[in-house]
Design a protein around this motif. Structure first.
Motif, PDB file in Angstrom:
ATOM      1  N   VAL A   1      -1.634  15.150  -1.615  1.00  0.00           N
ATOM      2  CA  VAL A   1      -2.601  14.275  -0.940  1.00  0.00           C
ATOM      3  C   VAL A   1      -3.509  13.591  -1.968  1.00  0.00           C
ATOM      4  O   VAL A   1      -3.839  12.407  -1.837  1.00  0.00           O
ATOM      5  CB  VAL A   1      -3.437  15.071   0.077  1.00  0.00           C
ATOM      6  N   GLY A   2      -3.911  14.332  -3.001  1.00  0.00           N
ATOM      7  CA  GLY A   2      -4.762  13.745  -4.026  1.00  0.00           C
ATOM      8  C   GLY A   2      -4.093  12.582  -4.733  1.00  0.00           C
ATOM      9  O   GLY A   2      -4.723  11.539  -4.987  1.00  0.00           O
ATOM     10  N   VAL A   3      -2.805  12.720  -5.036  1.00  0.00           N
ATOM     11  CA  VAL A   3      -2.066  11.648  -5.698  1.00  0.00           C
ATOM     12  C   VAL A   3      -1.895  10.452  -4.765  1.00  0.00           C
ATOM     13  O   VAL A   3      -1.940   9.294  -5.205  1.00  0.00           O
ATOM     14  CB  VAL A   3      -0.700  12.166  -6.192  1.00  0.00           C
ATOM     15  N   LEU A   4      -1.718  10.706  -3.465  1.00  0.00           N
ATOM     16  CA  LEU A   4      -1.628   9.600  -2.506  1.00  0.00           C
ATOM     17  C   LEU A   4      -2.931   8.806  -2.463  1.00  0.00           C
ATOM     18  O   LEU A   4      -2.923   7.571  -2.432  1.00  0.00           O
ATOM     19  CB  LEU A   4      -1.316  10.141  -1.105  1.00  0.00           C
ATOM     20  N   ILE A   5      -4.053   9.517  -2.474  1.00  0.00           N
ATOM     21  CA  ILE A   5      -5.359   8.835  -2.523  1.00  0.00           C
ATOM     22  C   ILE A   5      -5.453   7.995  -3.791  1.00  0.00           C
ATOM     23  O   ILE A   5      -5.891   6.835  -3.761  1.00  0.00           O
ATOM     24  CB  ILE A   5      -6.503   9.863  -2.475  1.00  0.00           C
ATOM     25  N   ALA A   6      -5.020   8.567  -4.917  1.00  0.00           N
ATOM     26  CA  ALA A   6      -5.069   7.858  -6.191  1.00  0.00           C
ATOM     27  C   ALA A   6      -4.196   6.605  -6.162  1.00  0.00           C
ATOM     28  O   ALA A   6      -4.580   5.544  -6.690  1.00  0.00           O
ATOM     29  CB  ALA A   6      -4.609   8.786  -7.319  1.00  0.00           C
ATOM     30  N   LEU A   7      -3.015   6.705  -5.541  1.00  0.00           N
ATOM     31  CA  LEU A   7      -2.107   5.557  -5.480  1.00  0.00           C
ATOM     32  C   LEU A   7      -2.708   4.413  -4.667  1.00  0.00           C
ATOM     33  O   LEU A   7      -2.624   3.250  -5.065  1.00  0.00           O
ATOM     34  CB  LEU A   7      -0.771   5.991  -4.871  1.00  0.00           C
TER      35      LEU A   7
ATOM     36  N   ALA B   1       5.257   6.615 -11.638  1.00  0.00           N
ATOM     37  CA  ALA B   1       4.599   7.525 -12.581  1.00  0.00           C
ATOM     38  C   ALA B   1       3.732   8.536 -11.855  1.00  0.00           C
ATOM     39  O   ALA B   1       3.716   9.727 -12.187  1.00  0.00           O
ATOM     40  CB  ALA B   1       3.761   6.723 -13.581  1.00  0.00           C
ATOM     41  N   LEU B   2       2.998   8.077 -10.821  1.00  0.00           N
ATOM     42  CA  LEU B   2       2.097   8.970 -10.097  1.00  0.00           C
ATOM     43  C   LEU B   2       2.845   9.934  -9.181  1.00  0.00           C
ATOM     44  O   LEU B   2       2.467  11.096  -9.051  1.00  0.00           O
ATOM     45  CB  LEU B   2       1.106   8.146  -9.264  1.00  0.00           C
ATOM     46  N   MET B   3       3.915   9.454  -8.533  1.00  0.00           N
ATOM     47  CA  MET B   3       4.584  10.290  -7.553  1.00  0.00           C
ATOM     48  C   MET B   3       5.294  11.486  -8.180  1.00  0.00           C
ATOM     49  O   MET B   3       5.538  12.478  -7.510  1.00  0.00           O
ATOM     50  CB  MET B   3       5.558   9.453  -6.730  1.00  0.00           C
ATOM     51  N   GLY B   4       5.613  11.395  -9.443  1.00  0.00           N
ATOM     52  CA  GLY B   4       6.206  12.553 -10.106  1.00  0.00           C
ATOM     53  C   GLY B   4       5.188  13.430 -10.806  1.00  0.00           C
ATOM     54  O   GLY B   4       5.542  14.429 -11.438  1.00  0.00           O
ATOM     55  N   LEU B   5       3.907  13.068 -10.653  1.00  0.00           N
ATOM     56  CA  LEU B   5       2.862  13.786 -11.374  1.00  0.00           C
ATOM     57  C   LEU B   5       2.665  15.198 -10.835  1.00  0.00           C
ATOM     58  O   LEU B   5       2.368  16.129 -11.583  1.00  0.00           O
ATOM     59  CB  LEU B   5       1.548  13.000 -11.274  1.00  0.00           C
ATOM     60  N   ARG B   6       2.839  15.377  -9.534  1.00  0.00           N
ATOM     61  CA  ARG B   6       2.634  16.699  -8.932  1.00  0.00           C
ATOM     62  C   ARG B   6       3.615  17.721  -9.508  1.00  0.00           C
ATOM     63  O   ARG B   6       3.226  18.827  -9.884  1.00  0.00           O
ATOM     64  CB  ARG B   6       2.811  16.599  -7.415  1.00  0.00           C
ATOM     65  N   GLN B   7       4.888  17.353  -9.580  1.00  0.00           N
ATOM     66  CA  GLN B   7       5.879  18.279 -10.117  1.00  0.00           C
ATOM     67  C   GLN B   7       5.656  18.529 -11.610  1.00  0.00           C
ATOM     68  O   GLN B   7       5.847  19.638 -12.105  1.00  0.00           O
ATOM     69  CB  GLN B   7       7.289  17.736  -9.889  1.00  0.00           C
TER      70      GLN B   7
END
Length: 341
Positions: A105-111, A235-241
Protein backbone atom coordinates in the motif's frame (compact mmCIF):
# COMPACT_ATOMS: atom_id res chain seq x y z
CA UNK A 1 7.42 9.23 -28.92
CA UNK A 2 3.77 9.91 -29.81
CA UNK A 3 1.58 8.15 -27.24
CA UNK A 4 -2.17 8.09 -27.77
CA UNK A 5 -4.74 8.34 -24.99
CA UNK A 6 -5.72 4.75 -25.73
CA UNK A 7 -2.17 3.54 -25.09
CA UNK A 8 -1.99 5.55 -21.88
CA UNK A 9 -5.24 4.00 -20.64
CA UNK A 10 -4.14 0.50 -21.67
CA UNK A 11 -0.83 0.94 -19.84
CA UNK A 12 -2.44 2.20 -16.65
CA UNK A 13 -5.04 -0.60 -16.74
CA UNK A 14 -2.31 -3.17 -17.38
CA UNK A 15 -0.26 -1.93 -14.43
CA UNK A 16 -3.39 -1.88 -12.25
CA UNK A 17 -4.08 -5.50 -13.22
CA UNK A 18 -0.55 -6.55 -12.29
CA UNK A 19 -0.81 -4.77 -8.95
CA UNK A 20 -4.19 -6.43 -8.29
CA UNK A 21 -2.72 -9.85 -8.99
CA UNK A 22 0.20 -9.09 -6.68
CA UNK A 23 -2.21 -7.96 -3.97
CA UNK A 24 -4.46 -11.02 -4.30
CA UNK A 25 -1.55 -13.43 -4.15
CA UNK A 26 -0.15 -11.78 -1.01
CA UNK A 27 -3.48 -10.81 0.60
CA UNK A 28 -3.01 -13.18 3.55
CA UNK A 29 -0.59 -11.69 6.09
CA UNK A 30 2.58 -13.78 6.28
CA UNK A 31 6.32 -13.49 6.63
CA UNK A 32 7.91 -13.27 3.19
CA UNK A 33 10.59 -15.90 2.59
CA UNK A 34 13.74 -15.29 0.56
CA UNK A 35 12.46 -17.74 -2.06
CA UNK A 36 9.19 -15.84 -2.48
CA UNK A 37 10.96 -12.48 -2.57
CA UNK A 38 13.52 -13.75 -5.07
CA UNK A 39 10.85 -15.26 -7.33
CA UNK A 40 8.78 -12.07 -7.46
CA UNK A 41 11.87 -9.91 -7.94
CA UNK A 42 12.69 -11.95 -11.04
CA UNK A 43 9.06 -11.66 -12.21
CA UNK A 44 8.99 -7.85 -11.95
CA UNK A 45 12.40 -7.43 -13.59
CA UNK A 46 11.33 -9.80 -16.38
CA UNK A 47 8.16 -7.77 -16.93
CA UNK A 48 10.25 -4.60 -17.18
CA UNK A 49 12.55 -6.29 -19.71
CA UNK A 50 9.55 -7.46 -21.76
CA UNK A 51 8.08 -3.95 -21.71
CA UNK A 52 11.39 -2.50 -22.88
CA UNK A 53 11.60 -5.12 -25.62
CA UNK A 54 8.07 -4.18 -26.70
CA UNK A 55 9.14 -0.55 -26.95
CA UNK A 56 12.10 -1.60 -29.11
CA UNK A 57 9.81 -3.52 -31.49
CA UNK A 58 6.99 -1.01 -31.79
CA UNK A 59 8.69 2.35 -31.10
CA UNK A 60 12.35 1.80 -31.96
CA UNK A 61 15.67 1.41 -30.21
CA UNK A 62 15.93 4.96 -28.85
CA UNK A 63 12.76 4.89 -26.69
CA UNK A 64 13.70 1.39 -25.49
CA UNK A 65 17.18 2.61 -24.56
CA UNK A 66 15.70 5.56 -22.69
CA UNK A 67 13.36 3.23 -20.80
CA UNK A 68 16.15 0.87 -19.75
CA UNK A 69 18.41 3.76 -18.70
CA UNK A 70 15.56 5.28 -16.71
CA UNK A 71 14.56 1.95 -15.17
CA UNK A 72 18.11 1.12 -14.04
CA UNK A 73 18.54 4.63 -12.62
CA UNK A 74 15.24 4.58 -10.74
CA UNK A 75 15.88 1.04 -9.50
CA UNK A 76 19.30 1.96 -8.16
CA UNK A 77 17.97 5.09 -6.48
CA UNK A 78 15.08 3.09 -4.99
CA UNK A 79 17.57 0.82 -3.22
CA UNK A 80 18.56 3.86 -1.20
CA UNK A 81 14.89 4.18 -0.19
CA UNK A 82 15.10 0.77 1.43
CA UNK A 83 17.41 2.08 4.15
CA UNK A 84 14.68 4.48 5.23
CA UNK A 85 11.98 1.81 4.90
CA UNK A 86 13.92 -0.38 7.34
CA UNK A 87 14.06 2.52 9.81
CA UNK A 88 10.32 3.17 9.43
CA UNK A 89 9.48 -0.50 10.02
CA UNK A 90 11.63 -0.49 13.15
CA UNK A 91 10.21 2.77 14.50
CA UNK A 92 6.61 1.59 14.16
CA UNK A 93 7.48 -1.97 15.28
CA UNK A 94 5.66 -3.51 12.34
CA UNK A 95 5.21 -7.27 12.90
CA UNK A 96 6.99 -9.30 10.18
CA UNK A 97 3.76 -10.86 8.89
CA UNK A 98 2.28 -7.42 8.15
CA UNK A 99 5.31 -5.83 6.48
CA UNK A 100 4.48 -6.98 2.97
CA UNK A 101 0.99 -5.41 3.22
CA UNK A 102 2.47 -2.14 4.51
CA UNK A 103 4.95 -1.99 1.65
CA UNK A 104 2.36 -2.81 -1.01
CA UNK A 105 0.00 0.00 0.00
CA UNK A 106 2.86 2.38 0.80
CA UNK A 107 4.40 1.87 -2.65
CA UNK A 108 0.99 2.43 -4.29
CA UNK A 109 0.69 5.76 -2.46
CA UNK A 110 4.21 6.63 -3.63
CA UNK A 111 3.38 5.74 -7.25
CA UNK A 112 0.30 7.98 -7.25
CA UNK A 113 2.25 10.88 -5.73
CA UNK A 114 5.10 10.37 -8.20
CA UNK A 115 2.64 10.49 -11.08
CA UNK A 116 1.78 14.01 -9.96
CA UNK A 117 5.47 14.95 -9.86
CA UNK A 118 5.98 13.51 -13.34
CA UNK A 119 3.03 15.46 -14.74
CA UNK A 120 4.36 18.67 -13.18
CA UNK A 121 7.88 17.97 -14.43
CA UNK A 122 6.66 17.27 -17.97
CA UNK A 123 4.70 20.54 -17.97
CA UNK A 124 7.76 22.48 -16.82
CA UNK A 125 10.03 20.83 -19.38
CA UNK A 126 7.66 21.58 -22.26
CA UNK A 127 7.09 25.18 -21.16
CA UNK A 128 10.46 26.34 -19.82
CA UNK A 129 13.60 24.99 -21.47
CA UNK A 130 15.68 26.74 -18.81
CA UNK A 131 14.34 24.25 -16.26
CA UNK A 132 17.10 21.88 -17.40
CA UNK A 133 19.67 24.23 -15.85
CA UNK A 134 17.75 24.08 -12.57
CA UNK A 135 17.38 20.29 -12.69
CA UNK A 136 21.05 19.88 -13.54
CA UNK A 137 22.24 22.21 -10.78
CA UNK A 138 19.93 20.49 -8.27
CA UNK A 139 21.25 17.03 -9.16
CA UNK A 140 24.87 18.15 -8.91
CA UNK A 141 24.11 19.69 -5.51
CA UNK A 142 22.32 16.50 -4.41
CA UNK A 143 25.32 14.44 -5.53
CA UNK A 144 27.64 16.61 -3.42
CA UNK A 145 25.32 16.28 -0.42
CA UNK A 146 25.29 12.49 -0.78
CA UNK A 147 29.09 12.44 -0.68
CA UNK A 148 29.12 14.67 2.39
CA UNK A 149 26.61 12.41 4.16
CA UNK A 150 28.55 9.28 3.23
CA UNK A 151 31.79 10.78 4.54
CA UNK A 152 30.09 11.77 7.79
CA UNK A 153 29.47 8.04 8.35
CA UNK A 154 26.75 8.49 10.93
CA UNK A 155 26.41 5.31 12.93
CA UNK A 156 23.02 6.09 14.43
CA UNK A 157 20.34 7.13 11.98
CA UNK A 158 16.77 7.72 13.02
CA UNK A 159 13.62 8.19 11.03
CA UNK A 160 12.08 11.62 11.51
CA UNK A 161 8.35 11.97 10.99
CA UNK A 162 7.28 14.49 8.38
CA UNK A 163 4.66 17.16 9.01
CA UNK A 164 1.79 15.05 7.71
CA UNK A 165 2.53 12.21 10.13
CA UNK A 166 2.96 14.61 13.04
CA UNK A 167 -0.40 16.24 12.25
CA UNK A 168 -2.10 12.85 12.05
CA UNK A 169 -0.56 11.80 15.36
CA UNK A 170 -1.72 14.95 17.14
CA UNK A 171 -5.24 15.24 15.79
CA UNK A 172 -6.48 11.71 15.13
CA UNK A 173 -6.99 9.22 17.98
CA UNK A 174 -5.19 5.93 17.43
CA UNK A 175 -5.10 2.47 18.97
CA UNK A 176 -2.21 1.49 21.20
CA UNK A 177 -1.24 -1.39 18.91
CA UNK A 178 -1.94 -3.19 15.65
CA UNK A 179 -5.37 -4.66 14.96
CA UNK A 180 -4.46 -7.16 12.29
CA UNK A 181 -4.46 -5.48 8.88
CA UNK A 182 -7.28 -3.08 9.80
CA UNK A 183 -6.62 0.60 9.11
CA UNK A 184 -9.56 2.03 11.05
CA UNK A 185 -11.49 0.31 13.85
CA UNK A 186 -14.31 1.13 16.23
CA UNK A 187 -13.61 0.41 19.90
CA UNK A 188 -15.76 1.45 22.87
CA UNK A 189 -17.91 3.54 20.56
CA UNK A 190 -14.91 5.51 19.20
CA UNK A 191 -13.47 5.44 15.71
CA UNK A 192 -9.70 4.98 15.87
CA UNK A 193 -6.95 4.66 13.30
CA UNK A 194 -4.31 1.97 13.77
CA UNK A 195 -0.51 2.11 13.45
CA UNK A 196 -0.98 0.17 10.18
CA UNK A 197 -2.49 3.24 8.52
CA UNK A 198 0.18 5.56 9.92
CA UNK A 199 3.10 3.42 8.76
CA UNK A 200 1.59 3.10 5.27
CA UNK A 201 1.39 6.90 5.09
CA UNK A 202 4.97 7.08 6.34
CA UNK A 203 6.25 4.79 3.56
CA UNK A 204 4.28 6.55 0.83
CA UNK A 205 4.95 10.15 1.80
CA UNK A 206 8.61 9.61 2.66
CA UNK A 207 9.16 8.34 -0.88
CA UNK A 208 8.16 11.79 -2.15
CA UNK A 209 11.41 13.15 -0.69
CA UNK A 210 13.36 10.67 -2.81
CA UNK A 211 11.30 11.62 -5.86
CA UNK A 212 12.74 15.14 -5.58
CA UNK A 213 16.02 13.84 -7.00
CA UNK A 214 14.90 10.76 -8.93
CA UNK A 215 12.33 12.56 -11.10
CA UNK A 216 14.80 15.26 -12.29
CA UNK A 217 17.34 12.46 -12.82
CA UNK A 218 15.15 10.51 -15.20
CA UNK A 219 14.16 13.69 -17.05
CA UNK A 220 17.87 14.03 -17.68
CA UNK A 221 17.73 10.75 -19.61
CA UNK A 222 14.41 11.24 -21.41
CA UNK A 223 11.79 13.96 -21.66
CA UNK A 224 9.06 11.53 -22.70
CA UNK A 225 6.40 11.47 -19.90
CA UNK A 226 5.27 7.98 -20.93
CA UNK A 227 8.75 6.51 -20.53
CA UNK A 228 9.33 8.46 -17.32
CA UNK A 229 6.09 7.12 -15.82
CA UNK A 230 6.53 3.49 -16.87
CA UNK A 231 10.18 3.38 -15.75
CA UNK A 232 9.15 4.70 -12.34
CA UNK A 233 6.22 2.29 -12.14
CA UNK A 234 8.26 -0.83 -12.87
CA UNK A 235 11.05 0.30 -10.52
CA UNK A 236 8.64 0.97 -7.65
CA UNK A 237 6.44 -2.10 -8.09
CA UNK A 238 9.36 -4.44 -7.57
CA UNK A 239 10.58 -2.51 -4.55
CA UNK A 240 8.53 -4.50 -2.03
CA UNK A 241 10.10 -7.82 -3.00
CA UNK A 242 13.55 -6.25 -3.15
CA UNK A 243 13.08 -5.07 0.44
CA UNK A 244 12.72 -8.63 1.69
CA UNK A 245 15.40 -9.99 -0.64
CA UNK A 246 18.26 -7.67 0.28
CA UNK A 247 16.97 -6.01 3.46
CA UNK A 248 19.54 -7.80 5.61
CA UNK A 249 22.37 -6.93 3.21
CA UNK A 250 21.73 -3.19 2.95
CA UNK A 251 24.37 -2.27 5.50
CA UNK A 252 26.97 -4.11 3.42
CA UNK A 253 26.43 -1.70 0.53
CA UNK A 254 28.73 0.79 2.21
CA UNK A 255 29.68 2.54 -1.02
CA UNK A 256 26.16 2.86 -2.42
CA UNK A 257 25.88 6.55 -1.59
CA UNK A 258 29.12 7.25 -3.45
CA UNK A 259 27.87 5.38 -6.50
CA UNK A 260 24.53 7.16 -6.48
CA UNK A 261 26.26 10.52 -6.09
CA UNK A 262 28.39 9.79 -9.16
CA UNK A 263 25.28 8.83 -11.15
CA UNK A 264 23.32 11.90 -10.07
CA UNK A 265 26.30 14.15 -10.77
CA UNK A 266 26.74 12.59 -14.22
CA UNK A 267 23.07 13.11 -15.10
CA UNK A 268 23.22 16.64 -13.72
CA UNK A 269 26.13 17.47 -16.04
CA UNK A 270 24.26 15.79 -18.92
CA UNK A 271 21.22 18.00 -18.26
CA UNK A 272 23.33 21.16 -18.29
CA UNK A 273 25.02 20.08 -21.53
CA UNK A 274 21.61 19.36 -23.11
CA UNK A 275 20.40 22.82 -22.07
CA UNK A 276 23.50 24.46 -23.54
CA UNK A 277 23.11 22.45 -26.74
CA UNK A 278 19.50 23.62 -27.00
CA UNK A 279 20.73 27.21 -26.67
CA UNK A 280 23.00 26.79 -29.68
CA UNK A 281 26.25 26.25 -27.78
CA UNK A 282 28.50 23.57 -29.27
CA UNK A 283 29.05 21.09 -26.45
CA UNK A 284 29.54 17.31 -26.35
CA UNK A 285 26.40 15.19 -26.60
CA UNK A 286 26.05 12.23 -24.24
CA UNK A 287 23.99 9.53 -25.94
CA UNK A 288 21.61 7.13 -24.19
CA UNK A 289 23.84 4.06 -24.78
CA UNK A 290 26.75 5.91 -23.17
CA UNK A 291 24.55 6.98 -20.25
CA UNK A 292 23.21 3.45 -19.72
CA UNK A 293 26.70 1.95 -19.90
CA UNK A 294 28.05 4.50 -17.42
CA UNK A 295 25.22 3.93 -14.93
CA UNK A 296 25.52 0.14 -15.06
CA UNK A 297 29.32 0.31 -14.71
CA UNK A 298 29.12 2.61 -11.67
CA UNK A 299 26.58 0.33 -9.99
CA UNK A 300 28.68 -2.77 -10.69
CA UNK A 301 31.86 -1.17 -9.36
CA UNK A 302 30.01 0.17 -6.31
CA UNK A 303 28.61 -3.26 -5.50
CA UNK A 304 31.96 -5.02 -5.86
CA UNK A 305 33.87 -2.48 -3.77
CA UNK A 306 31.11 -2.51 -1.12
CA UNK A 307 31.23 -6.29 -0.74
CA UNK A 308 35.02 -6.24 -0.57
CA UNK A 309 34.93 -3.55 2.11
CA UNK A 310 32.35 -5.56 4.07
CA UNK A 311 34.56 -8.65 3.87
CA UNK A 312 37.44 -6.76 5.45
CA UNK A 313 35.30 -6.32 8.57
CA UNK A 314 34.59 -9.92 9.63
CA UNK A 315 33.57 -8.80 13.11
CA UNK A 316 30.85 -6.48 11.84
CA UNK A 317 27.47 -8.12 11.71
CA UNK A 318 24.45 -6.91 9.88
CA UNK A 319 21.84 -6.00 12.42
CA UNK A 320 19.13 -8.38 11.33
CA UNK A 321 17.27 -8.70 8.10
CA UNK A 322 14.30 -6.62 6.99
CA UNK A 323 11.91 -9.04 8.57
CA UNK A 324 13.71 -8.92 11.91
CA UNK A 325 13.63 -5.19 12.50
CA UNK A 326 10.22 -5.21 14.08
CA UNK A 327 9.25 -6.78 17.35
CA UNK A 328 6.37 -9.20 17.56
CA UNK A 329 2.93 -7.63 17.74
CA UNK A 330 2.12 -7.31 21.45
CA UNK A 331 -1.57 -7.76 20.67
CA UNK A 332 -1.08 -11.04 18.79
CA UNK A 333 -2.90 -11.99 15.60
CA UNK A 334 -6.00 -9.87 16.14
CA UNK A 335 -7.53 -10.07 12.69
CA UNK A 336 -11.17 -9.76 13.74
CA UNK A 337 -11.76 -6.22 15.08
CA UNK A 338 -14.82 -4.25 14.09
CA UNK A 339 -13.59 -2.51 10.95
CA UNK A 340 -14.99 0.73 9.70
CA UNK A 341 -15.81 0.74 6.03
Amino acid sequence: MDVSLTLWLATVLGLAALISIDFLIGRKPHEVSLKEAGTWTVVWISLALLFGAGLAVFAGGEPAGEFFAGFVTEKSLSVDNLFVFVLIMAKFAVPPRYQQRVLLVGVLIALVLRAGFIAAGAALVSTFSAVFYLFGAFLIYTAWKLVQEARADEEETEFEENRLLKAVGKRVPATDGYRGTALVVRENGRRLITPMLVVMLAIGTTDVLFALDSIPAIFGLTQDPYIVFTANAFALMGLRQLYFLIGGLLKKLVHLSYGLSVILGFIGVKLVLEALHGSGVHVPHISIPVSLGFIVTVLAVTTVTSLRAARRQPGAEVEGSAGEHAESDPHGPQDEPQRVN
